[in-house]
Scaffold this active site. Structure first.
Site, PDB file in Angstrom:
ATOM      1  N   ASP A 272       0.805  -1.216   0.000  1.00 23.77           N
ATOM      2  CA  ASP A 272       0.000   0.000   0.000  1.00 23.77           C
ATOM      3  C   ASP A 272       0.840   1.270   0.000  1.00 23.77           C
ATOM      4  O   ASP A 272       1.685   1.469   0.864  1.00 23.77           O
ATOM      5  CB  ASP A 272      -0.922  -0.015   1.222  1.00 23.77           C
ATOM      6  CG  ASP A 272      -1.965   1.079   1.183  1.00 23.77           C
ATOM      7  OD1 ASP A 272      -2.268   1.566   0.078  1.00 23.77           O
ATOM      8  OD2 ASP A 272      -2.479   1.443   2.253  1.00 23.77           O
ATOM      9  N   GLU A 274      -1.052   4.066  -0.134  1.00 23.52           N
ATOM     10  CA  GLU A 274      -2.128   5.013   0.117  1.00 23.52           C
ATOM     11  C   GLU A 274      -2.497   5.124   1.593  1.00 23.52           C
ATOM     12  O   GLU A 274      -1.700   5.606   2.393  1.00 23.52           O
ATOM     13  CB  GLU A 274      -3.349   4.641  -0.741  1.00 23.52           C
ATOM     14  CG  GLU A 274      -4.335   5.787  -0.889  1.00 23.52           C
ATOM     15  CD  GLU A 274      -5.772   5.355  -0.624  1.00 23.52           C
ATOM     16  OE1 GLU A 274      -6.664   6.201  -0.780  1.00 23.52           O
ATOM     17  OE2 GLU A 274      -6.008   4.202  -0.248  1.00 23.52           O
ATOM     18  N   ARG A 340      -1.155  -0.825  -4.302  1.00 27.22           N
ATOM     19  CA  ARG A 340      -2.202   0.190  -4.302  1.00 27.22           C
ATOM     20  C   ARG A 340      -1.568   1.566  -4.465  1.00 27.22           C
ATOM     21  O   ARG A 340      -0.812   2.016  -3.617  1.00 27.22           O
ATOM     22  CB  ARG A 340      -3.034   0.143  -3.011  1.00 27.22           C
ATOM     23  CG  ARG A 340      -4.148   1.186  -3.002  1.00 27.22           C
ATOM     24  CD  ARG A 340      -5.244   0.908  -1.985  1.00 27.22           C
ATOM     25  NE  ARG A 340      -4.819   1.080  -0.608  1.00 27.22           N
ATOM     26  CZ  ARG A 340      -5.652   1.105   0.435  1.00 27.22           C
ATOM     27  NH1 ARG A 340      -6.954   0.951   0.235  1.00 27.22           N
ATOM     28  NH2 ARG A 340      -5.193   1.240   1.664  1.00 27.22           N
ATOM     29  N   GLU A 434     -15.596   2.275  -2.726  1.00 29.25           N
ATOM     30  CA  GLU A 434     -15.607   2.925  -1.421  1.00 29.25           C
ATOM     31  C   GLU A 434     -16.158   4.347  -1.471  1.00 29.25           C
ATOM     32  O   GLU A 434     -16.130   5.062  -0.465  1.00 29.25           O
ATOM     33  CB  GLU A 434     -14.191   2.930  -0.832  1.00 29.25           C
ATOM     34  CG  GLU A 434     -13.164   3.580  -1.733  1.00 29.25           C
ATOM     35  CD  GLU A 434     -11.733   3.403  -1.259  1.00 29.25           C
ATOM     36  OE1 GLU A 434     -11.541   2.992  -0.101  1.00 29.25           O
ATOM     37  OE2 GLU A 434     -10.818   3.681  -2.042  1.00 29.25           O
ATOM     38  N   ASP A 462     -14.518   4.096   4.637  1.00 31.08           N
ATOM     39  CA  ASP A 462     -14.461   5.133   3.612  1.00 31.08           C
ATOM     40  C   ASP A 462     -15.832   5.355   2.988  1.00 31.08           C
ATOM     41  O   ASP A 462     -16.231   6.490   2.715  1.00 31.08           O
ATOM     42  CB  ASP A 462     -13.452   4.753   2.524  1.00 31.08           C
ATOM     43  CG  ASP A 462     -12.107   5.433   2.728  1.00 31.08           C
ATOM     44  OD1 ASP A 462     -12.093   6.656   2.954  1.00 31.08           O
ATOM     45  OD2 ASP A 462     -11.077   4.751   2.669  1.00 31.08           O
ATOM     46  N   ASP A 632      -6.274   3.137   9.903  1.00 30.37           N
ATOM     47  CA  ASP A 632      -5.655   3.923   8.848  1.00 30.37           C
ATOM     48  C   ASP A 632      -6.543   5.125   8.577  1.00 30.37           C
ATOM     49  O   ASP A 632      -7.435   5.446   9.355  1.00 30.37           O
ATOM     50  CB  ASP A 632      -5.373   3.087   7.595  1.00 30.37           C
ATOM     51  CG  ASP A 632      -6.636   2.611   6.887  1.00 30.37           C
ATOM     52  OD1 ASP A 632      -7.743   3.058   7.234  1.00 30.37           O
ATOM     53  OD2 ASP A 632      -6.509   1.785   5.961  1.00 30.37           O
TER      54      ASP A 632
END
Length: 726
Positions: A272, A274, A340, A434, A462, A632
């Site tokens: 990830d 992000e 990602r 999302e 999200d 996160d």
């Protein structure tokens, strides 16, 4: 132009360290020409950056129209609302049915069902642990988690507890009985396992023997001509390995000499860039790119120190056995790696215009991460291990709003393939469902990437954050915990699976479900997360390698592809349910309001203080009840948007929010007392950039684009980093 920039073309300035990294380490392994690469990169940015900006402006324009509609229509009429959304282009017409045509997809995504890890790419140790979590010890996972009681006599202390170990072994052998049953008898009573004429035989103390009820489940072994040292079984496409060692720490006390059961666990891992990463400048991004490069080439290492011992961790090799016919039987030793990228919103100082304007970070991510992944395709000899066996690159693209933005990402990937001299559709796309404009237009989003899409998933946090922000002016939302149990969330989860299956995902692509956020609550996970494979999802996110090993048991228990066949026949979700607004109808007591604020604000402060002050994008953060949650930015988005919504509709006052912030700052300071690098927010919160960032996220929450937290987090983290350089 600063001394960290170097001019490659007349159009853009590229960070000097990025140029050095790419020119000296990456491009030589691809056969691509340096000058042509940078010229193509600059041209891609020149062509696509304006389109990126137009899409962001469309988001803003649509949101303003929705805000105005709610102000003008205080009494909500679902039919009028849907007609309005169609009129402004937020809700698009669904086209004819179609099937995705994605090809060259690895089996971990197309034909297997199992857990998926998501891990911050900046942390090399975490990244290696996740990549190596393709296999995990069932004994270790059960012994070290709460699925075995910690009651008196069974506690896991510093020394091995034989009583607890016996419970683990009992659980493991019951798992074998349930999923790999013998034709006669139980695995609990087996004295020895042998291989006889392509069959696995279990021998009991009385001399009787039994094969497997389904002999085809035995697929391979090691040292089969005498007492085997390992036996490989297969169920629903997933493998387990019985480790036989009568001299082992466990095996010497086991009647069958069974020393461990290795479970094929995290089939895939998303590396990830992000939401779980705190990367705010070129320095951070280069660290992340270098780790991705190390994973692809197989050269990434991490030094692990425990007591007086030091270990070097690296990527595991593949596993080799002997099949029933005496031929090699090879199994992957690592998760299939996806990457990602960031979304369309943020920009990066890695590349700037001649005037010093930062370029879209998502465009930069696509080029650099794909370039690095292309090494394996163009020069496999340069990679110590292999990732994709089909020559594909997997990029998950988050936070896209509707079909137009998916089409833009598809165009971006086409341009990257052209500049890297890759075959069309080499880069596969994961679409994260999302954002609400994606959910209600999911079929058309998939159509926009139908030749490369390999992944859709749901994410409650999200998705709820976007739900609140989009309908900010409609009224006050229910308490956060209540939102999760309303009509729309089940409709959202069902719709994602139904649309994916209708578009031909079965056997071609992943349908995923979201994260289990409590890494220490494995007993609760085992009770709850079986719902994900039962829902027809062939993957679901887990927070740790241990969780991956335990969640893998669910995929032995549930045949996901059979579930998908049944789901494909059911009545599809009503779109009206997806657009239900979960607004507060009852009057909350002052105590209820206070409790909701405290819960939200403690979570915000607990996460922000680590992100801003310490650069930690994902970690176990204690909640208000001291239960550690894997947090996160998605958690931050929903909590900050929820309070912003309550402030707007006067469910709470600014004074109440500030009172709670001071109270919860004391709680968070106490929870982090003694943590290396932690700077307390109290007593002077005005000197704490973390506290100020949290305050801004709440009080400026409804003015943030789509309710995203990145702009403010990046700003405050940059200030902290600049302070440290002075």
């Amino acid at each position: 132009m600063t001394n960290t920039q170097t001019t490659i073309t007349t159009q853009h300035q590229f960070n000097a360290e990025l140029v050095q990294f790419v020119n000296q380490q990456v491009l030589p392994l691809t056969g691509l020409d340096q000058q042509q690469f940078w010229a193509n990169f600059s041209q891609l940015l020149n062509d696509l950056a304006p389109k990126n900006q137009e899409l962001l402006e469309t988001r803003t324009h649509l949101q303003q129209q929705i805000n105005d509609w709610h102000k003008a229509n205080p009494t909500f009429d679902p039919a009028q609302y849907q007609a309005f959304l169609r009129d402004i282009g937020y809700l698009v017409e669904q086209g004819e049915d179609f099937q995705i045509s994605t090809q060259n997809v690895d089996q971990e995504i197309a034909t297997l069902a199992g857990p998926q890890l998501v891990v911050p790419i900046k942390n090399a140790r975490f990244a290696l642990n996740a990549a190596n979590a393709r296999w995990g010890s069932l004994y270790d996972a059960a012994y070290g988690s709460d699925i075995i009681s910690q009651s008196e006599g069974l506690k896991a202390g510093k020394k091995y507890n034989p009583a607890r170990g016996n419970h683990v072994i009992g659980l493991a052998k019951t798992f074998l009985d349930d999923n790999f049953p013998l034709k006669h008898g139980s695995h609990h009573d087996v004295q020895a396992y042998t291989v006889y004429f392509r069959h696995l035989l279990a021998t009991f103390p009385d001399g009787s023997q039994s094969g497997l009820a389904q002999p085809c489940q035995f697929v391979a072994s090691s040292n089969p001509d005498v007492e085997p040292t390992s036996i490989v079984l297969k169920n629903h496409g997933l493998h387990i390995e019985l480790i036989i060692n009568r001299k082992g720490a466990i095996g010497q006390h086991d009647i069958a000499g069974l020393d461990d059961i290795q479970v094929e666990s995290a089939l895939s891992t998303i590396m990830d860039f992000e939401d779980s990463v705190a990367a705010v400048d070129s320095q951070d991004k280069l660290e992340a790119y270098r780790n991705w490069f190390g994973l692809i080439t197989g050269n990434l290492t991490a030094t692990i120190s425990k007591g007086n011992q030091t270990q070097i961790r690296r990527l595991n090799c593949d596993r080799s056995y002997t099949d029933k016919n005496g031929d090699d039987y090879n199994l992957h030793g690592r998760s299939l790696l996806l990457v990602r990228n960031v979304g369309h919103l943020m920009t990066s100082d890695l590349v700037q215009t001649a005037q010093g304007k930062n370029m879209p970070e998502g465009l930069i991510d696509a080029v650099i991460t794909a370039l690095i992944a292309a090494i394996e395709i163009k020069n496999p000899q340069a990679c110590r291990v292999s990732n994709s066996r089909t020559g594909s690159i997997y990029i998950v693209k988050p936070k896209m709003h509707g079909p137009e933005e998916v089409a833009f990402s598809n165009e971006l990937f086409e341009r990257v393939e052209n500049m890297l001299d890759l075959a069309p559709n080499t880069i596969k796309m994961g679409i994260m469902d999302e954002e609400r404009r994606t959910t209600i237009n999911l079929k058309e989003c998939i159509r926009a990437a139908q030749s490369r899409v390999v992944f859709i998933n749901t994410g409650f946090l999200d998705r709820t954050g976007d739900e609140i922000h989009t309908s900010m002016q409609a009224g006050a939302f229910k308490p956060k915990a209540d939102i999760k149990h309303q009509t729309w969330i089940q409709a959202y989860e069902n719709n994602n699976v139904e649309v994916g299956l209708a578009c031909g995902f079965a056997g071609k692509a992943q349908i995923g479900k979201g994260m289990w956020a409590m890494p220490d609550e494995m007993k609760a996970m085992m009770a709850a997360k079986v719902a994900h494979p039962k829902s027809g999802a062939n993957t679901a996110w887990v927070p740790s390698p241990t969780a991956a090993t335990l969640h893998a048991l669910h995929y032995h228990q549930v045949g996901v592809f059979a579930e998908q066949q049944a789901i494909a026949e059911r009545q599809v979700t009503n779109q009206s349910d997806l657009l239900t607004l979960e607004l507060l109808e009852e009057t909350l007591s002052p105590q209820q309001v206070e409790a909701e604020l405290d819960n939200n604000i403690q979570g915000i402060l607990g996460y922000v203080v680590r992100w801003v002050e310490m650069g930690i994008g994902c970690s176990k953060v204690p909640d208000i009840n001291n239960i550690e949650l894997m947090e996160d930015r998605a958690t931050l988005r929903i909590s900050s948007q929820h309070i912003a919504n309550w402030l707007l509709h006067k469910i709470c006052s600014p004074e109440q929010v500030m009172e709670s912030m001071h109270k919860m700052a004391q709680v968070v300071d106490g929870q982090n007392e003694g943590s290396e690098g932690y700077r307390p927010m109290l007593p002077n919160v005005e000197q704490s950039l973390a506290f100020q960032a949290a305050r801004e996220l709440i009080f400026q929450g409804r003015n943030q684009p789509s309710g995203y937290t990145e702009p403010l987090l990046h700003q405050y983290r940059s200030w902290v980093k600049n302070e440290s350089r002075i």
